[in-house]
Write a protein that holds these residues in place. Structure first.
Motif, short mmCIF file in Angstrom:
data_model
loop_
_atom_site.label_atom_id
_atom_site.label_comp_id
_atom_site.label_asym_id
_atom_site.label_seq_id
_atom_site.Cartn_x
_atom_site.Cartn_y
_atom_site.Cartn_z
N ARG A 72 0.86 -1.18 0.00
CA ARG A 72 0.00 0.00 0.00
C ARG A 72 0.90 1.24 0.00
NH1 ARG A 72 -2.25 -0.61 4.62
NH2 ARG A 72 -3.97 -1.90 3.84
N THR A 74 0.78 5.47 0.10
CA THR A 74 0.00 6.69 0.29
C THR A 74 0.59 7.86 -0.48
OG1 THR A 74 1.28 7.22 2.29
CG2 THR A 74 -0.76 5.97 2.58
N THR A 151 -12.17 5.15 -6.24
CA THR A 151 -12.85 6.38 -5.85
C THR A 151 -12.58 7.47 -6.87
OG1 THR A 151 -10.95 7.17 -4.57
CG2 THR A 151 -12.59 5.82 -3.40
N ASP A 185 -14.31 8.29 6.33
CA ASP A 185 -13.64 8.86 7.49
C ASP A 185 -14.12 8.22 8.80
OD1 ASP A 185 -12.27 10.61 5.77
OD2 ASP A 185 -13.89 12.09 5.89
N HIS A 212 -10.28 12.96 2.17
CA HIS A 212 -11.15 11.98 2.83
C HIS A 212 -10.63 10.57 2.57
CE1 HIS A 212 -14.32 14.92 3.80
NE2 HIS A 212 -14.01 15.46 2.63
N THR A 213 -10.91 9.67 3.50
CA THR A 213 -10.50 8.27 3.38
C THR A 213 -11.74 7.38 3.40
OG1 THR A 213 -8.39 8.69 4.49
CG2 THR A 213 -9.16 6.40 4.40
N THR A 215 -13.11 3.49 3.62
CA THR A 215 -12.77 2.14 4.05
C THR A 215 -13.87 1.19 3.58
OG1 THR A 215 -11.64 2.98 6.01
CG2 THR A 215 -12.23 0.65 6.01
N THR A 232 -8.70 0.33 1.55
CA THR A 232 -8.86 1.77 1.78
C THR A 232 -8.42 2.55 0.54
OG1 THR A 232 -6.64 2.00 2.73
CG2 THR A 232 -8.46 1.56 4.26
N ALA A 233 -8.95 3.75 0.42
CA ALA A 233 -8.57 4.65 -0.66
C ALA A 233 -8.87 6.07 -0.22
CB ALA A 233 -9.31 4.32 -1.95
N THR A 234 -8.24 7.04 -0.84
CA THR A 234 -8.44 8.45 -0.49
C THR A 234 -8.87 9.25 -1.71
OG1 THR A 234 -6.12 9.00 -0.92
CG2 THR A 234 -6.69 8.33 1.32
#
Length: 423
Positions: A72, A74, A151, A185, A212-213, A215, A232-234
């Motif tokens: 992963r 970020t 997303t 979030d 924002h995240t 899940t 997870t993704a943002t």
């Protein structure tokens, strides 16, 4: 070659063959692709190693273990961490065993396969940055699942984010059942079913601007033998756009187009709107060219313009109007229409028409006026016949007077001759 070593190699080959036949090697192919053209050093805490699953293949005294690994990131761009350099190492034995060194943003599964002797290296792990993952604690590949989230890159605050989660298995087809719980979030969950292709979708309300995240937690059906998984993704939410307005410039004689301006009071956020024309007394195709387009205002942009072509209108055309409309806007609209006024076109002047008739065409030839003054007594008029009779009488009178004068002169000449003869 010793017998245990030969058995280990045979078990490794059989395990890789099984994984290849079930699709795991294909999932690992991204690690074999060419590195991105431009990469950057990895920032601290940007990378996390992931152990998707392990598959043991005992063969006598050898315990061949194949580990399926992912990661992963970020970071917002691809980053590079050299293998065997201290931040991308295996924890025991050889530190460089072909692990990836270039890492794309996001969460990635099944990017690397590693086969080891579990009995000889029971505590082997992968250290990536400050984090080390333990292979022994990983689930079996027959039960392991993974969740990959998708997303939008940007969402307007006050709207919704359309997200999707793809649930996969390392050795078998997608689950095709179960549910995925989405949370923004860490807030309230939105639960969606998993389709036959392993995909779940949801729309999450986004109330505030900023990062924002999301899940997504996969929950398999009971008695399925599968394990749950989390992805997870943002994404970034932009400030909501100010309301939109539309206005047009004035049209004067000779204009070939009219400028249409879509505007807002603030440049915050993105906005889109469809712009189209509608007939009034002016007609598309005759007085102007119809327009139907989408206008986009990027974050920081307050105005956008388009042009509507105008036709050349014939002489004598009256004033006419048509309209420019805003429809299907991504934000509110305060002024949804604007009126375009086309001025009247002057008719052709009489002098111009006379000149056109002189130079050809079907126009009647222009009349030629008399060169005599208006009060000329010889000009034709209502008393022309009477005046002609009077002139004729005067002519005869003059002739008679002239004849009498001639006779008088002859008489005088004869009288003078007779006097001379007598003398």
């Amino acid at each position: 070659m010793s017998r245990p070593t030969a058995r280990f190699r045979l078990a490794s080959a059989l395990t890789l063959l099984a994984l290849s036949g079930l699709g795991v090697v294909a999932a690992a192919s991204p690690a074999l692709a060419d590195p991105p053209v431009s990469v950057q050093p990895a920032p601290a805490d940007a990378l996390t190693p992931l152990v998707d699953c392990v598959q043991d293949a005992p063969l006598g005294t050898v315990a061949a273990r194949t580990v399926v690994l992912g990661y992963r990131s970020t970071a917002s761009v691809p980053v590079s961490v050299p293998a065997g350099g201290g931040s991308n190492d295996l924890t025991t034995g050889a530190v460089d065993r072909g692990q990836p060194s270039v890492f794309e943003p996001g969460e990635h599964h099944g990017v690397w396969l590693l086969t080891v002797d579990a009995a000889a290296e029971p505590t082997l792990g992968w250290r990536l940055g400050p984090t080390t993952t333990d292979f022994a604690a990983a689930p079996a590949c027959t039960a392991a699942t993974a969740v990959t989230l998708s997303t939008p890159a940007k969402v307007a605050a006050g709207g919704t984010a359309a997200v999707s989660a793809t649930v996969t298995r390392m050795l078998l087809a997608a689950p095709g059942s179960g549910t995925v719980a989405f949370a923004l979030d860490g807030g309230a969950q939105v639960v969606a079913p998993v389709s036959a292709s392993g995909v779940a979708r949801a729309d999450l309300p986004v109330s505030a601007a900023g990062a924002h995240t999301v899940t997504a937690t996969f929950q398999p059906e009971q008695a399925s033998g599968l394990l749950s998984a989390v992805g997870t993704a943002t994404f970034t939410a932009t400030a909501p756009s100010a309301p939109l307005t539309v206005a047009t410039d004035s049209v004067v004689a000779g204009s070939t187009s009219v400028l249409v301006t879509v505007a807002r009071s603030s440049g915050a956020g993105d906005a889109t709107v469809d712009v189209m024309t509608a007939d009034g007394t002016a007609r598309a195709g005759a007085d102007y060219t119809a327009l139907a387009t989408t206008v986009a205002l990027a974050d920081g942009q307050t105005t956008a313009t388009v042009r509507v072509p105008l036709a050349s209108r014939p002489a004598g055309s009256p004033a006419a109007t048509f309209f420019v409309l805003l429809q299907r806007a991504s934000t509110s609209v305060t002024t949804a229409s604007a009126t375009v006024a086309l001025p009247a076109v002057a008719a052709v002047a009489p002098a111009t028409a006379a000149a056109a008739g002189t130079h050809g065409g079907n126009a009647a030839p222009a009349a030629v006026s008399s060169v005599l003054p208006p009060d000329d007594p010889t000009a034709a008029g209502p008393g022309a016949t009477t005046a002609a009779g009077q002139d004729l009488a005067l002519l005869f009178g003059g002739i008679l007077l002239t004849a009498g004068g001639i006779l008088g002169v002859l008489g005088l000449v004869r009288a003078a001759g007779m006097r001379e003869a007598r003398a």
